[in-house]
Design a protein around this motif. Structure first.
Motif, PDB file in Angstrom:
ATOM      1  N   LYS A   1       0.643  -1.118   0.089  1.00 49.26           N
ATOM      2  CA  LYS A   1      -0.104  -0.273   0.128  1.00 49.26           C
ATOM      3  C   LYS A   1       0.692   1.515   0.179  1.00 49.26           C
ATOM      4  CE  LYS A   1      -3.712  -1.623   3.167  1.00 49.26           C
ATOM      5  NZ  LYS A   1      -5.105  -2.133   2.233  1.00 49.26           N
ATOM      6  N   VAL A   2       0.054   1.519  -0.520  1.00 52.15           N
ATOM      7  CA  VAL A   2       1.697   4.250   0.137  1.00 52.15           C
ATOM      8  C   VAL A   2       0.941   4.191   0.938  1.00 52.15           C
ATOM      9  CG1 VAL A   2       1.020   5.853  -1.129  1.00 52.15           C
ATOM     10  CG2 VAL A   2       0.819   3.971  -3.366  1.00 52.15           C
ATOM     11  N   VAL A   3       2.115   4.699   2.093  1.00 48.72           N
ATOM     12  CA  VAL A   3       1.530   5.252   3.070  1.00 48.72           C
ATOM     13  C   VAL A   3       2.047   6.284   3.413  1.00 48.72           C
ATOM     14  CG1 VAL A   3       2.135   2.958   4.397  1.00 48.72           C
ATOM     15  CG2 VAL A   3       3.442   4.281   3.673  1.00 48.72           C
ATOM     16  N   ALA A   4       3.117   7.424   1.570  1.00 49.74           N
ATOM     17  CA  ALA A   4       2.987   8.365   2.363  1.00 49.74           C
ATOM     18  C   ALA A   4       3.206   8.758   0.689  1.00 49.74           C
ATOM     19  CB  ALA A   4       4.821   8.841   3.023  1.00 49.74           C
ATOM     20  N   VAL A   5       3.441  10.134   0.157  1.00 41.47           N
ATOM     21  CA  VAL A   5       3.328  10.543  -1.731  1.00 41.47           C
ATOM     22  C   VAL A   5       3.282  12.241  -0.581  1.00 41.47           C
ATOM     23  CG1 VAL A   5       0.540  10.582  -1.390  1.00 41.47           C
ATOM     24  CG2 VAL A   5       2.281  11.106  -3.268  1.00 41.47           C
ATOM     25  N   ASP A   6       4.958  12.661  -1.413  1.00 37.90           N
ATOM     26  CA  ASP A   6       4.902  14.279  -0.932  1.00 37.90           C
ATOM     27  C   ASP A   6       6.494  14.243  -1.842  1.00 37.90           C
ATOM     28  OD1 ASP A   6       5.220  16.486   0.066  1.00 37.90           O
ATOM     29  OD2 ASP A   6       5.066  15.606   1.733  1.00 37.90           O
ATOM     30  N   THR A   7       6.337  15.737  -2.188  1.00 42.86           N
ATOM     31  CA  THR A   7       8.005  16.215  -2.978  1.00 42.86           C
ATOM     32  C   THR A   7       8.996  15.450  -2.571  1.00 42.86           C
ATOM     33  OG1 THR A   7       8.328  18.376  -1.473  1.00 42.86           O
ATOM     34  CG2 THR A   7       7.105  18.709  -3.080  1.00 42.86           C
ATOM     35  N   ALA A   8      10.084  14.988  -2.802  1.00 46.63           N
ATOM     36  CA  ALA A   8      11.364  14.698  -2.052  1.00 46.63           C
ATOM     37  C   ALA A   8      11.911  15.682  -1.369  1.00 46.63           C
ATOM     38  CB  ALA A   8      12.474  14.800  -3.942  1.00 46.63           C
ATOM     39  N   ALA A   9      11.889  16.924  -1.662  1.00 45.62           N
ATOM     40  CA  ALA A   9      12.150  17.953  -0.104  1.00 45.62           C
ATOM     41  C   ALA A   9      11.251  17.475   1.080  1.00 45.62           C
ATOM     42  CB  ALA A   9      11.812  18.901  -0.618  1.00 45.62           C
ATOM     43  N   GLU A  10      10.042  17.023   0.922  1.00 42.35           N
ATOM     44  CA  GLU A  10       9.151  16.853   2.156  1.00 42.35           C
ATOM     45  C   GLU A  10      10.003  15.564   2.794  1.00 42.35           C
ATOM     46  OE1 GLU A  10       7.144  19.041   3.674  1.00 42.35           O
ATOM     47  OE2 GLU A  10       8.223  20.558   2.502  1.00 42.35           O
ATOM     48  N   LEU A  11       9.687  14.722   1.717  1.00 43.41           N
ATOM     49  CA  LEU A  11       9.827  13.525   2.346  1.00 43.41           C
ATOM     50  C   LEU A  11      11.408  13.075   3.030  1.00 43.41           C
ATOM     51  CD1 LEU A  11       8.768  11.234  -0.735  1.00 43.41           C
ATOM     52  CD2 LEU A  11       7.614  10.993   0.979  1.00 43.41           C
ATOM     53  N   LEU A  12      12.129  13.577   2.982  1.00 37.90           N
ATOM     54  CA  LEU A  12      13.812  14.012   3.241  1.00 37.90           C
ATOM     55  C   LEU A  12      13.665  14.438   4.543  1.00 37.90           C
ATOM     56  CD1 LEU A  12      16.150  14.541  -0.416  1.00 37.90           C
ATOM     57  CD2 LEU A  12      16.515  11.939   1.455  1.00 37.90           C
ATOM     58  N   ALA A  13      12.798  15.354   4.637  1.00 38.24           N
ATOM     59  CA  ALA A  13      12.810  16.402   5.769  1.00 38.24           C
ATOM     60  C   ALA A  13      11.785  15.844   6.868  1.00 38.24           C
ATOM     61  CB  ALA A  13      12.048  17.817   5.787  1.00 38.24           C
ATOM     62  N   ASP A  14      11.515  14.440   6.083  1.00 37.75           N
ATOM     63  CA  ASP A  14      10.460  14.316   7.195  1.00 37.75           C
ATOM     64  C   ASP A  14      10.411  12.572   8.140  1.00 37.75           C
ATOM     65  OD1 ASP A  14       8.297  12.390   8.498  1.00 37.75           O
ATOM     66  OD2 ASP A  14       6.395  12.775   7.199  1.00 37.75           O
ATOM     67  N   ASP A  15      10.984  13.414   9.734  1.00 38.69           N
ATOM     68  CA  ASP A  15      11.962  12.386  10.507  1.00 38.69           C
ATOM     69  C   ASP A  15      11.462  10.903  10.938  1.00 38.69           C
ATOM     70  OD1 ASP A  15      14.505  13.875  10.243  1.00 38.69           O
ATOM     71  OD2 ASP A  15      14.114  14.996  12.208  1.00 38.69           O
ATOM     72  N   GLY A  16      10.449  11.358  11.133  1.00 41.12           N
ATOM     73  CA  GLY A  16       9.664  10.022  11.026  1.00 41.12           C
ATOM     74  C   GLY A  16       8.808   8.669  10.468  1.00 41.12           C
ATOM     75  N   LEU A  17       9.110   9.829   9.145  1.00 39.55           N
ATOM     76  CA  LEU A  17       8.698   8.967   7.913  1.00 39.55           C
ATOM     77  C   LEU A  17       9.750   8.062   7.572  1.00 39.55           C
ATOM     78  CD1 LEU A  17       6.005   8.447   5.839  1.00 39.55           C
ATOM     79  CD2 LEU A  17       8.458   9.773   4.249  1.00 39.55           C
ATOM     80  N   ARG A  18      11.119   8.936   7.686  1.00 46.48           N
ATOM     81  CA  ARG A  18      12.777   8.166   6.964  1.00 46.48           C
ATOM     82  C   ARG A  18      12.719   6.823   8.315  1.00 46.48           C
ATOM     83  NH1 ARG A  18      17.122  11.251   8.093  1.00 46.48           N
ATOM     84  NH2 ARG A  18      16.455  12.903   8.859  1.00 46.48           N
ATOM     85  N   HIS A  19      12.487   7.347   9.491  1.00 46.91           N
ATOM     86  CA  HIS A  19      13.157   5.876  10.214  1.00 46.91           C
ATOM     87  C   HIS A  19      11.808   4.757  10.419  1.00 46.91           C
ATOM     88  CE1 HIS A  19      15.937   8.322  12.370  1.00 46.91           C
ATOM     89  NE2 HIS A  19      15.379   9.470  12.992  1.00 46.91           N
ATOM     90  N   ALA A  20      10.704   5.119  10.489  1.00 49.11           N
ATOM     91  CA  ALA A  20       9.717   4.277   9.826  1.00 49.11           C
ATOM     92  C   ALA A  20      10.134   3.063   8.661  1.00 49.11           C
ATOM     93  CB  ALA A  20       8.786   4.644  10.218  1.00 49.11           C
ATOM     94  N   TYR A  21      10.144   4.095   8.069  1.00 52.38           N
ATOM     95  CA  TYR A  21      10.192   3.192   6.024  1.00 52.38           C
ATOM     96  C   TYR A  21      11.288   3.041   5.826  1.00 52.38           C
ATOM     97  CZ  TYR A  21       4.656   3.543   7.464  1.00 52.38           C
ATOM     98  OH  TYR A  21       4.034   2.976   7.998  1.00 52.38           O
ATOM     99  N   LEU A  22      11.880   3.975   5.824  1.00 51.48           N
ATOM    100  CA  LEU A  22      13.212   4.647   4.377  1.00 51.48           C
ATOM    101  C   LEU A  22      14.801   3.943   5.184  1.00 51.48           C
ATOM    102  CD1 LEU A  22      12.014   8.247   3.048  1.00 51.48           C
ATOM    103  CD2 LEU A  22      11.367   5.670   2.407  1.00 51.48           C
ATOM    104  N   GLY A  23      14.714   3.600   6.259  1.00 56.20           N
ATOM    105  CA  GLY A  23      15.580   3.754   6.567  1.00 56.20           C
ATOM    106  C   GLY A  23      17.158   4.164   6.839  1.00 56.20           C
ATOM    107  N   PHE A  24      16.557   5.696   7.250  1.00 57.79           N
ATOM    108  CA  PHE A  24      18.233   6.668   7.090  1.00 57.79           C
ATOM    109  C   PHE A  24      17.967   7.356   8.175  1.00 57.79           C
ATOM    110  CE2 PHE A  24      15.639   8.222   3.297  1.00 57.79           C
ATOM    111  CZ  PHE A  24      16.524   9.740   3.160  1.00 57.79           C
TER     112      PHE A  24
END
Ligand code: ATP
Length: 235
Positions: free
Chosen positions: A212-235
């Motif tokens: 499922k799609v759990v997030a969609v945003d501009t690349a800049a916003e995704l990079l800046a979203d700490d919670g999302l990065r930790h939960a799904y992006l592993g960095f």
């Protein structure tokens, strides 16, 4: 524009994609991110017609792709670089490139496309007569992308181009993709587990988790979203 609406794909009882919606503007680079098994490869394979959709629709440039055979989808301007590149190691670099344009009738056109690929990837021209088995990992990835470009696609689907490559080589490949988009207006869908690299060149990103799609945003916003990065992006 690439439009994917309510796409679901199953392997038997395993639901790999579940109601996925993705929109990619022409000339954009869109990153599709997520952990192992999130459904990223399945998404690209379904766009290319290699995997049937159970439900939903996919269209490119206004033409419906759902239910079409892979060769027709390829002729419609969609090129797919699979995970690992799919280079044929027994063939030379030049032979691999020629495979990418076998079905194009116009010889002059094929020669021009080859020249462009060699200009884009000078290491390939230097090794054009060598078997692809002699290439480094980065060069093989260049060859896989070059072969896809031989058909002069409008939409390029890339599955984990950074896999197994050193950071410097990954950065070089990402830079080439960015330049290519700028010079040709190519539309790119970039599937990556390496979220940081992908977002460094993407305009927008989608994050998939368990189909499922759990997030969609501009690349800049995704990079800046700490919670999302930790939960799904592993960095
Ligand atoms: P990876 O980075 O490992 O390629 P991914 O995000 O690309 O992961 P998919 O390969 O699309 O994910 O897999 C999505 C789900 O579908 C996973 O649960 C996977 O186990 C399952 N799956 C993928 N291919 C098959 C198959 N041929 N048969 C059965 N299940 C499959």
């Amino acid at each position: 524009m690439l439009e994917i609406d309510e796409l679901s794909v199953s392997y038997g009882a395993v639901r790999a994609l579940d109601g996925v919606g993705i929109t990619v503007e022409r000339g954009g680079i869109t990153a599709v991110l997520g952990a192992n098994g999130a459904g990223k490869t399945t998404l690209l394979r379904t766009i290319s017609g290699l995997q049937p959709a159970r439900a939903g629709r996919i269209s490119w440039d206004g033409a419906e792709l759902t239910g079409r055979a892979p060769d027709r989808i390829a002729r419609g301007g969609v090129a797919h670089v699979p995970e690992g590149g799919g280079v044929i190691t027994e063939l030379t670099v030049d032979e691999n490139l020629r495979l990418g344009a076998l079905w194009r009738r116009d010889r002059a056109d094929r020669a021009a496309a080859r020249k462009e690929v060699y200009e884009l990837f000078p290491p390939l021209e230097e090794r054009s007569a060598k078997p692809a088995s002699t290439l480094s990992g980065g060069e093989r990835q260049m060859l896989a992308i070059g072969r896809a470009l031989m058909s002069r696609p409008g939409l390029l689907l890339l599955d984990e181009p950074s896999l197994g490559l050193a950071p410097l080589i990954t950065a070089r490949i990402m830079g080439i993709l960015r330049d290519l988009r700028a010079s040709t207006g190519l539309t790119v869908v970039l599937v990556e587990q390496n979220a940081h690299s992908a977002l460094s060149i993407a305009d927008r990103g989608y994050v998939l988790a368990l189909g499922k799609v759990v997030a969609v945003d501009t690349a800049a916003e995704l990079l800046a979203d700490d919670g999302l990065r930790h939960a799904y992006l592993g960095f």
